[in-house]
Motif scaffolding. Structure first.
Motif, PDB file in Angstrom:
ATOM      1  N   ALA A 145       0.816  -1.217   0.000  1.00 43.87           N
ATOM      2  CA  ALA A 145       0.000   0.000   0.000  1.00 43.87           C
ATOM      3  C   ALA A 145       0.842   1.256   0.000  1.00 43.87           C
ATOM      4  CB  ALA A 145      -0.914   0.007   1.223  1.00 43.87           C
ATOM      5  N   ILE A 146       2.125   1.152   0.340  1.00 45.24           N
ATOM      6  CA  ILE A 146       2.955   2.353   0.485  1.00 45.24           C
ATOM      7  C   ILE A 146       3.039   3.132  -0.814  1.00 45.24           C
ATOM      8  CG2 ILE A 146       5.314   3.164   0.862  1.00 45.24           C
ATOM      9  CD1 ILE A 146       5.595   1.040   3.012  1.00 45.24           C
ATOM     10  N   ASP A 147       3.269   2.427  -1.939  1.00 41.07           N
ATOM     11  CA  ASP A 147       3.394   3.169  -3.195  1.00 41.07           C
ATOM     12  C   ASP A 147       2.089   3.860  -3.566  1.00 41.07           C
ATOM     13  OD1 ASP A 147       2.172   0.781  -3.728  1.00 41.07           O
ATOM     14  OD2 ASP A 147       3.286   0.348  -5.560  1.00 41.07           O
ATOM     15  N   SER A 148       0.942   3.212  -3.274  1.00 44.12           N
ATOM     16  CA  SER A 148      -0.340   3.862  -3.535  1.00 44.12           C
ATOM     17  C   SER A 148      -0.536   5.081  -2.635  1.00 44.12           C
ATOM     18  CB  SER A 148      -1.498   2.884  -3.312  1.00 44.12           C
ATOM     19  OG  SER A 148      -1.518   1.899  -4.315  1.00 44.12           O
ATOM     20  N   ILE A 149      -0.180   4.940  -1.361  1.00 39.07           N
ATOM     21  CA  ILE A 149      -0.289   6.071  -0.425  1.00 39.07           C
ATOM     22  C   ILE A 149       0.543   7.241  -0.929  1.00 39.07           C
ATOM     23  CG2 ILE A 149       0.317   6.892   1.893  1.00 39.07           C
ATOM     24  CD1 ILE A 149      -0.341   4.081   2.932  1.00 39.07           C
ATOM     25  N   VAL A 150       1.786   6.970  -1.304  1.00 40.13           N
ATOM     26  CA  VAL A 150       2.681   8.043  -1.745  1.00 40.13           C
ATOM     27  C   VAL A 150       2.185   8.660  -3.047  1.00 40.13           C
ATOM     28  CG1 VAL A 150       5.033   8.582  -2.514  1.00 40.13           C
ATOM     29  CG2 VAL A 150       4.670   7.068  -0.553  1.00 40.13           C
ATOM     30  N   ASP A 151       1.804   7.829  -4.012  1.00 37.47           N
ATOM     31  CA  ASP A 151       1.343   8.353  -5.295  1.00 37.47           C
ATOM     32  C   ASP A 151       0.081   9.196  -5.145  1.00 37.47           C
ATOM     33  OD1 ASP A 151       3.406   7.235  -6.726  1.00 37.47           O
ATOM     34  OD2 ASP A 151       2.283   5.456  -7.344  1.00 37.47           O
ATOM     35  N   ILE A 152      -0.874   8.697  -4.366  1.00 36.72           N
ATOM     36  CA  ILE A 152      -2.141   9.404  -4.208  1.00 36.72           C
ATOM     37  C   ILE A 152      -1.959  10.710  -3.447  1.00 36.72           C
ATOM     38  CG2 ILE A 152      -4.387   9.305  -3.036  1.00 36.72           C
ATOM     39  CD1 ILE A 152      -4.475   6.309  -3.830  1.00 36.72           C
ATOM     40  N   LEU A 153      -1.247  10.662  -2.331  1.00 37.91           N
ATOM     41  CA  LEU A 153      -1.025  11.876  -1.553  1.00 37.91           C
ATOM     42  C   LEU A 153      -0.167  12.871  -2.323  1.00 37.91           C
ATOM     43  CD1 LEU A 153      -2.273  10.066   0.609  1.00 37.91           C
ATOM     44  CD2 LEU A 153      -0.659  11.043   2.252  1.00 37.91           C
ATOM     45  N   SER A 154       0.808  12.370  -3.071  1.00 37.03           N
ATOM     46  CA  SER A 154       1.666  13.266  -3.858  1.00 37.03           C
ATOM     47  C   SER A 154       0.846  13.983  -4.931  1.00 37.03           C
ATOM     48  CB  SER A 154       2.803  12.473  -4.512  1.00 37.03           C
ATOM     49  OG  SER A 154       3.670  11.926  -3.535  1.00 37.03           O
ATOM     50  N   THR A 155      -0.083  13.257  -5.548  1.00 35.47           N
ATOM     51  CA  THR A 155      -0.958  13.883  -6.545  1.00 35.47           C
ATOM     52  C   THR A 155      -1.761  15.015  -5.927  1.00 35.47           C
ATOM     53  OG1 THR A 155      -1.150  11.849  -7.851  1.00 35.47           O
ATOM     54  CG2 THR A 155      -2.900  13.488  -8.111  1.00 35.47           C
ATOM     55  N   ALA A 156      -2.372  14.758  -4.759  1.00 38.55           N
ATOM     56  CA  ALA A 156      -3.184  15.783  -4.093  1.00 38.55           C
ATOM     57  C   ALA A 156      -2.335  16.984  -3.684  1.00 38.55           C
ATOM     58  CB  ALA A 156      -3.873  15.177  -2.869  1.00 38.55           C
ATOM     59  N   ILE A 157      -1.128  16.728  -3.182  1.00 35.33           N
ATOM     60  CA  ILE A 157      -0.226  17.807  -2.768  1.00 35.33           C
ATOM     61  C   ILE A 157       0.153  18.670  -3.967  1.00 35.33           C
ATOM     62  CG2 ILE A 157       2.091  18.308  -1.871  1.00 35.33           C
ATOM     63  CD1 ILE A 157       1.754  15.603  -0.250  1.00 35.33           C
ATOM     64  N   CYS A 158       0.487  18.035  -5.081  1.00 36.88           N
ATOM     65  CA  CYS A 158       0.913  18.778  -6.279  1.00 36.88           C
ATOM     66  C   CYS A 158      -0.236  19.560  -6.902  1.00 36.88           C
ATOM     67  CB  CYS A 158       1.523  17.822  -7.302  1.00 36.88           C
ATOM     68  SG  CYS A 158       3.127  17.127  -6.820  1.00 36.88           S
ATOM     69  N   ILE A 159      -1.430  18.966  -6.934  1.00 39.75           N
ATOM     70  CA  ILE A 159      -2.603  19.674  -7.471  1.00 39.75           C
ATOM     71  C   ILE A 159      -2.851  20.946  -6.668  1.00 39.75           C
ATOM     72  CG2 ILE A 159      -5.126  19.584  -7.612  1.00 39.75           C
ATOM     73  CD1 ILE A 159      -3.954  18.152  -9.927  1.00 39.75           C
ATOM     74  N   ASP A 160      -2.778  20.827  -5.340  1.00 37.43           N
ATOM     75  CA  ASP A 160      -2.990  21.993  -4.484  1.00 37.43           C
ATOM     76  C   ASP A 160      -1.875  23.016  -4.661  1.00 37.43           C
ATOM     77  OD1 ASP A 160      -4.407  23.262  -2.101  1.00 37.43           O
ATOM     78  OD2 ASP A 160      -2.383  23.027  -1.283  1.00 37.43           O
ATOM     79  N   ASN A 161      -0.632  22.547  -4.748  1.00 38.31           N
ATOM     80  CA  ASN A 161       0.512  23.447  -4.889  1.00 38.31           C
ATOM     81  C   ASN A 161       0.464  24.229  -6.195  1.00 38.31           C
ATOM     82  OD1 ASN A 161       3.780  23.502  -5.859  1.00 38.31           O
ATOM     83  ND2 ASN A 161       3.287  24.304  -3.831  1.00 38.31           N
ATOM     84  N   LEU A 162      -0.051  23.608  -7.246  1.00 34.78           N
ATOM     85  CA  LEU A 162      -0.154  24.278  -8.545  1.00 34.78           C
ATOM     86  C   LEU A 162      -1.363  25.215  -8.632  1.00 34.78           C
ATOM     87  CD1 LEU A 162       0.731  21.291 -10.914  1.00 34.78           C
ATOM     88  CD2 LEU A 162       2.093  23.366 -10.583  1.00 34.78           C
ATOM     89  N   GLY A 163      -2.263  25.143  -7.642  1.00 31.13           N
ATOM     90  CA  GLY A 163      -3.438  26.012  -7.645  1.00 31.13           C
ATOM     91  C   GLY A 163      -4.449  25.654  -8.715  1.00 31.13           C
ATOM     92  N   ILE A 164      -4.589  24.352  -8.993  1.00 35.73           N
ATOM     93  CA  ILE A 164      -5.516  23.904 -10.037  1.00 35.73           C
ATOM     94  C   ILE A 164      -6.959  24.057  -9.558  1.00 35.73           C
ATOM     95  CG2 ILE A 164      -6.241  21.956 -11.447  1.00 35.73           C
ATOM     96  CD1 ILE A 164      -3.444  23.069 -12.109  1.00 35.73           C
ATOM     97  N   ASP A 165      -7.802  24.658 -10.398  1.00 40.26           N
ATOM     98  CA  ASP A 165      -9.214  24.841 -10.062  1.00 40.26           C
ATOM     99  C   ASP A 165     -10.107  23.799 -10.722  1.00 40.26           C
ATOM    100  OD1 ASP A 165      -8.840  27.358  -8.619  1.00 40.26           O
ATOM    101  OD2 ASP A 165      -8.342  28.207 -10.565  1.00 40.26           O
ATOM    102  N   GLN A 166      -9.711  23.323 -11.892  1.00 44.32           N
ATOM    103  CA  GLN A 166     -10.566  22.423 -12.672  1.00 44.32           C
ATOM    104  C   GLN A 166      -9.680  21.482 -13.472  1.00 44.32           C
ATOM    105  OE1 GLN A 166     -13.243  23.043 -16.614  1.00 44.32           O
ATOM    106  NE2 GLN A 166     -13.644  24.502 -14.967  1.00 44.32           N
ATOM    107  N   VAL A 167     -10.098  20.224 -13.587  1.00 46.95           N
ATOM    108  CA  VAL A 167      -9.332  19.225 -14.332  1.00 46.95           C
ATOM    109  C   VAL A 167     -10.215  18.594 -15.405  1.00 46.95           C
ATOM    110  CG1 VAL A 167      -7.954  17.109 -14.217  1.00 46.95           C
ATOM    111  CG2 VAL A 167      -7.918  18.713 -12.297  1.00 46.95           C
ATOM    112  N   ILE A 168      -9.698  18.565 -16.615  1.00 47.45           N
ATOM    113  CA  ILE A 168     -10.365  17.887 -17.726  1.00 47.45           C
ATOM    114  C   ILE A 168      -9.545  16.647 -18.062  1.00 47.45           C
ATOM    115  CG2 ILE A 168     -11.059  18.049 -20.146  1.00 47.45           C
ATOM    116  CD1 ILE A 168     -11.332  21.080 -19.726  1.00 47.45           C
ATOM    117  N   VAL A 169     -10.181  15.501 -18.087  1.00 48.94           N
ATOM    118  CA  VAL A 169      -9.488  14.230 -18.338  1.00 48.94           C
ATOM    119  C   VAL A 169      -9.901  13.693 -19.702  1.00 48.94           C
ATOM    120  CG1 VAL A 169      -9.094  11.869 -17.520  1.00 48.94           C
ATOM    121  CG2 VAL A 169      -9.403  13.728 -15.869  1.00 48.94           C
TER     122      VAL A 169
END
Length: 422
Positions: A145-169
């Motif tokens: 689970a460690i790699d999932s924890i790191v990947d998921i939390l890192s994604t959330a941290i980076c999204i917040d740090n970049l100031g993203i308001d909206q994501v189109i996938v």
């Protein structure tokens, strides 16, 4: 203007690819590492570097596990089944509540924690469906689970740090065939990833590539971030980040992330020009909707950024009295406006038409007058200048000084012409 992130998933999506792309976009590595250290979770190390995929330079992010030999070669491109039932192993396991506790002690803002939990909950629900057990019985192996924890939390941290308001996938491109996991050989997309894609209405396209391209973590990230909006027909790319995948395909195995702005294909202003652009009109008839609901809907539409919205009386079949709601908006706003109309009214259908319009150049200026500061809309067309004092300011003056509206309005205009320097 909102900051829009576009994730181009033409080689699938995984956690490490996402983090790499966001770091390449400019997310602060120091902020990321500080937040991860606050988790007080060991058993891994981080790799930050660069690599090339089909000659394209890409950011290479990797989580190296201390016990990765227990699970085979590391990397999200190899399917790791992190879920286990009670008693299957002697190792410590974490359930979703344990994961939430880890997230709660992270030194990060509430937005990061909420997004992290949202992504992990999506994973847990998918694993629950795939294995036929309640969510609370889903357990993640201590190491796996460690790699999932790191990947998921890192994604959330980076999204917040970049100031993203909206994501189109974009559509998720996936391979085919089978992958090997701890319990045997399973089809691509894996059951957990397929459940996420189905439940969250993500679009999927199968390619000729053999193997997994969309991991459960990647699918969960896409589902949690996706705004549900389509890519604008025209847009400007402000910045590009590229995250490297761990596999090699005939095409570049990368996740491209782009900060975009909606393009406004209008000519530049000139002092004597009016501006031409395109708008869409949404229209619907209603004969069974309450006045309160219609009034609330109008407020919501204008608050959400509609250029204009109004009702006109109408007569429908059997001469029933009704109202026609009409909304002017830009193409990229259509989906949001339709969602508001369907949510708050009784209509079951909306018509839409594209219009050309001409708009005078305008700006709001603050003018000091004998009545105090007043906001004045200044419009120009050829040699003419048109002045429109703002209603709320005139209203305030009239109420405070017991003046007639039309008198104050005209006095402000005359004063602006003489002293406003407009």
């Amino acid at each position: 203007m909102s900051k829009i992130l576009y994730l181009e998933c033409y080689s699938g999506i995984s956690g490490d690819m996402t983090v790499g792309a966001l770091l390449d976009l400019g997310a602060d590595r120091d902020v990321l590492e500080k937040a991860l250290r606050s988790l007080q979770v060991g058993g891994y190390s981080l790799h930050f570097g660069r690599t090339k995929k089909c000659g394209i330079d890409a950011y290479d992010f990797d989580v190296s596990l201390e016990e990765e030999e227990e699970h085979g070669e590391h990397g999200e491109h190899q399917h790791h089944e992190h879920l286990h039932h009670h008693g299957h192993h002697s190792h410590t396991h974490r359930n979703i509540e344990d994961i939430h506790h880890i997230i709660d002690r992270m030194d990060a803002g509430n937005k990061v924690k909420v997004l992290s939990k949202k992504i992990f909950n999506i994973v847990a629900e998918a694993e629950s469906a795939a294995h036929g057990i309640p969510v609370e019985e889903v357990h993640f192996h201590e190491v796996g689970a460690i790699d999932s924890i790191v990947d998921i939390l890192s994604t959330a941290i980076c999204i917040d740090n970049l100031g993203i308001d909206q994501v189109i996938v974009s559509t998720l491109w996936e391979g085919q065939g089978f992958v090997t996991c701890q319990h045997g050989i399973i089809p691509v997309p894996t059951p957990a990833a397929a459940h996420i894609i189905s439940k969250h209405a993500l679009k999927l396209k199968q390619t000729e590539n053999q193997g997994e391209m969309v991991t459960p973590t990647g699918a969960a990230i896409a589902a949690a971030l996706n705004s549900g909006k389509s890519l604008p027909s025209e847009y400007c790319i402000k910045k590009i980040g590229i995250g490297a995948g761990k596999k090699d395909f005939p095409h570049a195995n990368i996740l491209r992330a782009m900060i975009i702005e909606t393009a406004r294909p209008n000519k530049e202003w000139k002092d004597t020009d009016a501006q031409s652009d395109e708008m869409w009109k949404l229209e619907t008839n209603m004969d069974d909707c309450s006045g309160e609901a219609m009034g609330f809907t109008l407020e919501c539409l204008l608050s959400a950024g509609a250029a204009d919205a109004w009702y006109t009386p109408a007569y429908m079949k059997k001469n029933r009295p009704a109202y026609t709601l009409q909304v002017l908006c830009r193409e990229e706003q259509i989906e949001e406006m339709q969602d508001l109309i369907f949510s708050h009214t009784t209509t079951v259908g909306i018509r839409r038409t594209k219009f050309q319009r001409t708009v005078l150049k305008r700006e709001i200026k603050q003018v000091s007058t004998p009545y105090g500061e007043v906001s004045v809309k200044v419009c120009r067309h050829r040699e003419q200048v048109y002045l429109y004092p703002e209603y709320e300011d005139i209203k305030k003056i009239c109420l405070s000084q017991n003046k007639e509206y039309k008198t104050v309005y005209q006095e402000i205009i005359e004063y602006c012409k003489l002293h406003g320097n407009l």
